[in-house]
Design a protein around this motif. Sequence first.
Motif, PDB file in Angstrom:
ATOM      1  N   THR A  51       0.823  -1.212   0.000  1.00  0.00           N
ATOM      2  CA  THR A  51       0.000   0.000   0.000  1.00  0.00           C
ATOM      3  C   THR A  51       0.860   1.266   0.000  1.00  0.00           C
ATOM      4  O   THR A  51       0.355   2.353  -0.266  1.00  0.00           O
ATOM      5  CB  THR A  51      -0.923   0.045   1.238  1.00  0.00           C
ATOM      6  OG1 THR A  51      -0.136   0.304   2.411  1.00  0.00           O
ATOM      7  CG2 THR A  51      -1.685  -1.260   1.409  1.00  0.00           C
ATOM      8  N   ASP A  52       2.139   1.109   0.321  1.00  0.00           N
ATOM      9  CA  ASP A  52       3.038   2.274   0.443  1.00  0.00           C
ATOM     10  C   ASP A  52       2.426   3.348   1.342  1.00  0.00           C
ATOM     11  O   ASP A  52       2.468   4.548   1.039  1.00  0.00           O
ATOM     12  CB  ASP A  52       3.359   2.868  -0.938  1.00  0.00           C
ATOM     13  CG  ASP A  52       4.255   1.959  -1.767  1.00  0.00           C
ATOM     14  OD1 ASP A  52       5.055   1.215  -1.173  1.00  0.00           O
ATOM     15  OD2 ASP A  52       4.141   1.983  -3.007  1.00  0.00           O
ATOM     16  N   SER A  60       4.106   4.816   9.415  1.00  0.00           N
ATOM     17  CA  SER A  60       3.457   3.562   9.025  1.00  0.00           C
ATOM     18  C   SER A  60       4.311   2.875   7.963  1.00  0.00           C
ATOM     19  O   SER A  60       4.193   3.167   6.772  1.00  0.00           O
ATOM     20  CB  SER A  60       2.051   3.841   8.484  1.00  0.00           C
ATOM     21  OG  SER A  60       1.420   2.642   8.088  1.00  0.00           O
ATOM     22  N   GLN A  61       5.189   1.950   8.398  1.00  0.00           N
ATOM     23  CA  GLN A  61       6.118   1.304   7.482  1.00  0.00           C
ATOM     24  C   GLN A  61       6.127  -0.205   7.681  1.00  0.00           C
ATOM     25  O   GLN A  61       5.855  -0.706   8.774  1.00  0.00           O
ATOM     26  CB  GLN A  61       7.527   1.866   7.680  1.00  0.00           C
ATOM     27  CG  GLN A  61       7.601   3.372   7.434  1.00  0.00           C
ATOM     28  CD  GLN A  61       9.023   3.871   7.333  1.00  0.00           C
ATOM     29  OE1 GLN A  61       9.916   3.162   6.884  1.00  0.00           O
ATOM     30  NE2 GLN A  61       9.248   5.111   7.747  1.00  0.00           N
ATOM     31  N   ARG A  75      -0.401   1.123   9.524  1.00  0.00           N
ATOM     32  CA  ARG A  75      -1.796   1.389   9.191  1.00  0.00           C
ATOM     33  C   ARG A  75      -1.973   1.377   7.675  1.00  0.00           C
ATOM     34  O   ARG A  75      -1.106   1.864   6.939  1.00  0.00           O
ATOM     35  CB  ARG A  75      -2.230   2.754   9.753  1.00  0.00           C
ATOM     36  CG  ARG A  75      -2.277   2.800  11.258  1.00  0.00           C
ATOM     37  CD  ARG A  75      -2.597   4.192  11.790  1.00  0.00           C
ATOM     38  NE  ARG A  75      -1.556   5.156  11.444  1.00  0.00           N
ATOM     39  CZ  ARG A  75      -0.397   5.254  12.089  1.00  0.00           C
ATOM     40  NH1 ARG A  75      -0.138   4.449  13.102  1.00  0.00           N
ATOM     41  NH2 ARG A  75       0.507   6.141  11.728  1.00  0.00           N
ATOM     42  N   LYS A  76      -3.095   0.831   7.247  1.00  0.00           N
ATOM     43  CA  LYS A  76      -3.412   0.833   5.820  1.00  0.00           C
ATOM     44  C   LYS A  76      -4.046   2.174   5.473  1.00  0.00           C
ATOM     45  O   LYS A  76      -5.215   2.418   5.775  1.00  0.00           O
ATOM     46  CB  LYS A  76      -4.360  -0.317   5.468  1.00  0.00           C
ATOM     47  CG  LYS A  76      -4.691  -0.373   3.976  1.00  0.00           C
ATOM     48  CD  LYS A  76      -5.586  -1.556   3.635  1.00  0.00           C
ATOM     49  CE  LYS A  76      -5.888  -1.583   2.142  1.00  0.00           C
ATOM     50  NZ  LYS A  76      -6.708  -2.759   1.756  1.00  0.00           N
ATOM     51  N   LEU A  77      -3.264   3.024   4.815  1.00  0.00           N
ATOM     52  CA  LEU A  77      -3.720   4.374   4.507  1.00  0.00           C
ATOM     53  C   LEU A  77      -3.881   4.610   3.007  1.00  0.00           C
ATOM     54  O   LEU A  77      -4.305   5.692   2.596  1.00  0.00           O
ATOM     55  CB  LEU A  77      -2.727   5.392   5.088  1.00  0.00           C
ATOM     56  CG  LEU A  77      -2.494   5.271   6.606  1.00  0.00           C
ATOM     57  CD1 LEU A  77      -1.417   6.246   7.048  1.00  0.00           C
ATOM     58  CD2 LEU A  77      -3.792   5.505   7.367  1.00  0.00           C
ATOM     59  N   ARG A  78      -3.545   3.591   2.209  1.00  0.00           N
ATOM     60  CA  ARG A  78      -3.690   3.688   0.759  1.00  0.00           C
ATOM     61  C   ARG A  78      -4.125   2.322   0.224  1.00  0.00           C
ATOM     62  O   ARG A  78      -3.880   1.303   0.864  1.00  0.00           O
ATOM     63  CB  ARG A  78      -2.356   4.090   0.092  1.00  0.00           C
ATOM     64  CG  ARG A  78      -1.809   5.427   0.554  1.00  0.00           C
ATOM     65  CD  ARG A  78      -0.427   5.717  -0.039  1.00  0.00           C
ATOM     66  NE  ARG A  78      -0.501   6.120  -1.430  1.00  0.00           N
ATOM     67  CZ  ARG A  78      -0.052   5.410  -2.458  1.00  0.00           C
ATOM     68  NH1 ARG A  78       0.496   4.219  -2.264  1.00  0.00           N
ATOM     69  NH2 ARG A  78      -0.142   5.865  -3.688  1.00  0.00           N
ATOM     70  N   THR A  84      -2.649  -8.461  -1.955  1.00  0.00           N
ATOM     71  CA  THR A  84      -2.492  -8.443  -0.504  1.00  0.00           C
ATOM     72  C   THR A  84      -1.907  -7.100  -0.088  1.00  0.00           C
ATOM     73  O   THR A  84      -1.272  -6.414  -0.894  1.00  0.00           O
ATOM     74  CB  THR A  84      -1.575  -9.604  -0.047  1.00  0.00           C
ATOM     75  OG1 THR A  84      -1.516  -9.646   1.368  1.00  0.00           O
ATOM     76  CG2 THR A  84      -0.167  -9.441  -0.601  1.00  0.00           C
ATOM     77  N   ASP A  85      -2.159  -6.711   1.159  1.00  0.00           N
ATOM     78  CA  ASP A  85      -1.635  -5.427   1.643  1.00  0.00           C
ATOM     79  C   ASP A  85      -0.169  -5.527   2.028  1.00  0.00           C
ATOM     80  O   ASP A  85       0.612  -4.606   1.786  1.00  0.00           O
ATOM     81  CB  ASP A  85      -2.429  -4.949   2.865  1.00  0.00           C
ATOM     82  CG  ASP A  85      -3.846  -4.547   2.514  1.00  0.00           C
ATOM     83  OD1 ASP A  85      -4.103  -4.237   1.336  1.00  0.00           O
ATOM     84  OD2 ASP A  85      -4.700  -4.550   3.422  1.00  0.00           O
TER      85      ASP A  85
END
Length: 203
Positions: A51-52, A60-61, A75-78, A84-85
């Motif tokens: 998701t970068d 968030s890395q 955190r999934k922000l994109r 898969t994330d």
Amino acid sequence: MDFFKLNAVSKIWAAVFVAGLVFSNYYLYSTTNSKLESYKSEPPFLRFDFTDSYLVDRSSQAPYLADGNLDTEWRKLRPSSMKTDFDLELRLSHRLKSGVYVPTNWKGLNIIACSKNTPPLSLKILEREAINVDKESRLPNDTEYSSIVLDFSKSEIATIYLKKDAGPVPQKEYPKGIWIWAVQGIFENIGPDSCIKDIQLFE
């Protein structure tokens, strides 16, 4: 007399220089050898965030997903660019001891969410083929161990137990019979609540 004193001082400095050179070479050899042995026993693992999300928030890395530090978060922000994330290699199935790879008794996985508001996480547990990258220029094969949807609404910690028999492997036969425990996960939702503190293997 001054000449003899100067000559003696020069010899002392020469001896000190040689001793220092010998010591530094020994230190370099011993530390390098130690690092090589450590690499053989526990090589570095790949961790990807597709998701970068760090582009939105630097805190968030991907490494934070399995760094053993509960003060860091991912955190999934994109949206993800893949199916898969994230993809995380966790640990080898074996440890090198006295020239033999001995199976580690990994009992399970703890997946630690940031809160009970964390939405369901679809997780795949994989046995990833350990390959000798010096001899093989290909991607490792994955075998799916299990697939599960984790619900954090009652507890921030979800535990998945592992059971996999394995035997010892002589060092010269590496990586035969050895694999890497890996996980792939995906959240349906994007936002700060889609948050993981850590994913940990335990014995």
